[in-house]
Design a protein around this motif. Structure first.
Motif, mmCIF file in Angstrom:
data_model
loop_
_atom_site.group_PDB
_atom_site.id
_atom_site.type_symbol
_atom_site.label_atom_id
_atom_site.label_comp_id
_atom_site.label_asym_id
_atom_site.label_seq_id
_atom_site.Cartn_x
_atom_site.Cartn_y
_atom_site.Cartn_z
ATOM 1 N N SER A 2 0.843 -1.197 0.000
ATOM 2 C CA SER A 2 0.000 0.000 0.000
ATOM 3 C C SER A 2 0.876 1.242 0.000
ATOM 4 C CB SER A 2 -0.874 0.012 1.251
ATOM 5 O OG SER A 2 -1.697 -1.127 1.278
ATOM 6 N N THR A 3 0.273 2.361 -0.341
ATOM 7 C CA THR A 3 0.976 3.637 -0.289
ATOM 8 C C THR A 3 0.516 4.392 0.942
ATOM 9 O OG1 THR A 3 1.100 3.708 -2.691
ATOM 10 C CG2 THR A 3 1.445 5.779 -1.523
ATOM 11 N N PHE A 4 1.478 4.896 1.706
ATOM 12 C CA PHE A 4 1.195 5.670 2.908
ATOM 13 C C PHE A 4 1.787 7.056 2.752
ATOM 14 C CE2 PHE A 4 1.125 1.291 4.280
ATOM 15 C CZ PHE A 4 0.020 1.243 5.111
ATOM 16 N N THR A 5 1.092 8.046 3.297
ATOM 17 C CA THR A 5 1.612 9.408 3.342
ATOM 18 C C THR A 5 2.121 9.652 4.753
ATOM 19 O OG1 THR A 5 0.025 10.132 1.685
ATOM 20 C CG2 THR A 5 1.064 11.846 3.015
ATOM 21 N N ALA A 25 4.678 0.580 1.445
ATOM 22 C CA ALA A 25 5.044 -0.330 2.527
ATOM 23 C C ALA A 25 3.892 -1.288 2.809
ATOM 24 C CB ALA A 25 5.389 0.464 3.783
ATOM 25 N N GLU A 26 4.194 -2.325 3.603
ATOM 26 C CA GLU A 26 3.195 -3.318 3.956
ATOM 27 C C GLU A 26 2.208 -2.785 4.988
ATOM 28 O OE1 GLU A 26 6.550 -3.980 4.113
ATOM 29 O OE2 GLU A 26 6.667 -5.086 2.238
ATOM 30 N N ASN A 27 2.705 -1.962 5.951
ATOM 31 C CA ASN A 27 1.837 -1.396 6.982
ATOM 32 C C ASN A 27 2.432 -0.079 7.488
ATOM 33 O OD1 ASN A 27 3.797 -2.026 9.063
ATOM 34 N ND2 ASN A 27 3.062 -4.138 8.973
ATOM 35 N N GLU A 28 1.771 0.566 8.450
ATOM 36 C CA GLU A 28 2.196 1.875 8.941
ATOM 37 C C GLU A 28 3.561 1.829 9.612
ATOM 38 O OE1 GLU A 28 -0.783 3.631 11.397
ATOM 39 O OE2 GLU A 28 -2.253 3.710 9.763
ATOM 40 N N ASN A 29 3.848 0.770 10.364
ATOM 41 C CA ASN A 29 5.138 0.664 11.056
ATOM 42 C C ASN A 29 6.292 0.586 10.062
ATOM 43 O OD1 ASN A 29 3.918 0.714 13.557
ATOM 44 N ND2 ASN A 29 3.748 -1.508 13.678
ATOM 45 N N VAL A 30 6.116 -0.175 9.005
ATOM 46 C CA VAL A 30 7.157 -0.293 7.982
ATOM 47 C C VAL A 30 7.332 1.043 7.260
ATOM 48 C CG1 VAL A 30 7.833 -1.495 5.866
ATOM 49 C CG2 VAL A 30 6.767 -2.761 7.723
ATOM 50 N N ALA A 31 6.240 1.764 7.043
ATOM 51 C CA ALA A 31 6.326 3.079 6.405
ATOM 52 C C ALA A 31 7.147 4.039 7.265
ATOM 53 C CB ALA A 31 4.926 3.642 6.165
ATOM 54 N N GLU A 32 6.950 4.001 8.578
ATOM 55 C CA GLU A 32 7.750 4.836 9.482
ATOM 56 C C GLU A 32 9.224 4.456 9.403
ATOM 57 O OE1 GLU A 32 6.568 5.117 13.552
ATOM 58 O OE2 GLU A 32 4.485 5.535 13.037
ATOM 59 N N GLU A 33 9.514 3.175 9.453
ATOM 60 C CA GLU A 33 10.910 2.716 9.407
ATOM 61 C C GLU A 33 11.585 3.120 8.102
ATOM 62 O OE1 GLU A 33 12.768 1.314 11.813
ATOM 63 O OE2 GLU A 33 11.030 1.625 13.102
ATOM 64 N N ARG A 34 10.869 3.015 6.998
ATOM 65 C CA ARG A 34 11.449 3.405 5.704
ATOM 66 C C ARG A 34 11.707 4.905 5.653
ATOM 67 N NH1 ARG A 34 8.563 -0.592 1.377
ATOM 68 N NH2 ARG A 34 9.630 -2.451 2.133
ATOM 69 N N THR A 35 10.854 5.684 6.292
ATOM 70 C CA THR A 35 11.058 7.137 6.336
ATOM 71 C C THR A 35 12.309 7.467 7.139
ATOM 72 O OG1 THR A 35 8.675 7.501 6.168
ATOM 73 C CG2 THR A 35 10.005 9.338 6.972
ATOM 74 N N PHE A 36 12.466 6.850 8.318
ATOM 75 C CA PHE A 36 13.674 7.060 9.116
ATOM 76 C C PHE A 36 14.917 6.661 8.330
ATOM 77 C CE2 PHE A 36 10.974 6.562 13.112
ATOM 78 C CZ PHE A 36 11.122 7.893 13.501
ATOM 79 N N ALA A 37 14.879 5.524 7.659
ATOM 80 C CA ALA A 37 16.020 5.033 6.892
ATOM 81 C C ALA A 37 16.349 5.975 5.740
ATOM 82 C CB ALA A 37 15.732 3.637 6.368
ATOM 83 N N ASP A 38 15.326 6.499 5.078
ATOM 84 C CA ASP A 38 15.538 7.400 3.950
ATOM 85 C C ASP A 38 16.206 8.703 4.398
ATOM 86 O OD1 ASP A 38 15.248 8.023 1.167
ATOM 87 O OD2 ASP A 38 13.645 9.408 1.741
ATOM 88 N N GLU A 54 2.301 11.909 11.628
ATOM 89 C CA GLU A 54 1.113 11.208 11.128
ATOM 90 C C GLU A 54 1.511 10.264 9.994
ATOM 91 O OE1 GLU A 54 -3.237 12.356 9.229
ATOM 92 O OE2 GLU A 54 -1.679 13.864 9.305
ATOM 93 N N VAL A 55 0.898 9.082 10.013
ATOM 94 C CA VAL A 55 1.029 8.130 8.905
ATOM 95 C C VAL A 55 -0.382 7.805 8.445
ATOM 96 C CG1 VAL A 55 1.869 5.877 8.172
ATOM 97 C CG2 VAL A 55 3.149 7.166 9.873
ATOM 98 N N GLU A 56 -0.672 8.105 7.188
ATOM 99 C CA GLU A 56 -2.029 7.941 6.666
ATOM 100 C C GLU A 56 -2.009 7.022 5.453
ATOM 101 O OE1 GLU A 56 -4.516 11.004 4.140
ATOM 102 O OE2 GLU A 56 -4.446 11.599 6.240
ATOM 103 N N GLY A 57 -2.826 5.991 5.491
ATOM 104 C CA GLY A 57 -2.925 5.064 4.366
ATOM 105 C C GLY A 57 -3.802 5.637 3.267
ATOM 106 N N ARG A 58 -3.481 5.260 2.017
ATOM 107 C CA ARG A 58 -4.282 5.737 0.886
ATOM 108 C C ARG A 58 -4.861 4.572 0.139
ATOM 109 N NH1 ARG A 58 -1.525 9.930 -2.775
ATOM 110 N NH2 ARG A 58 0.204 8.553 -2.846
#
Length: 58
Positions: A2-5, A25-38, A54-58
């Protein structure tokens, strides 16, 4: 996948700056981790210099 903002702020040269980033990402937690890594790899920031508000799914 999914795509998360992800919205938040990071510590820049002139103080805290806002950001909004789309992450696949697969879920909100993975989206946060990828943001930190980026931010760490591209800007050399530590996790304490990035605040995710905020992490919002689309």
């Amino acid at each position: 996948m999914s795509t998360f903002t992800v919205r938040g702020s990071f510590q820049g040269r002139d103080g805290w700056e806002q950001f909004e980033k789309d992450v696949e990402a697969e879920n909100e937690n993975v989206a946060e981790e990828r943001t930190f890594a980026d931010f760490g790899s591209k800007h050399g920031l530590k996790r304490t210099q990035v605040e995710i508000e905020e992490v919002e799914g689309r």
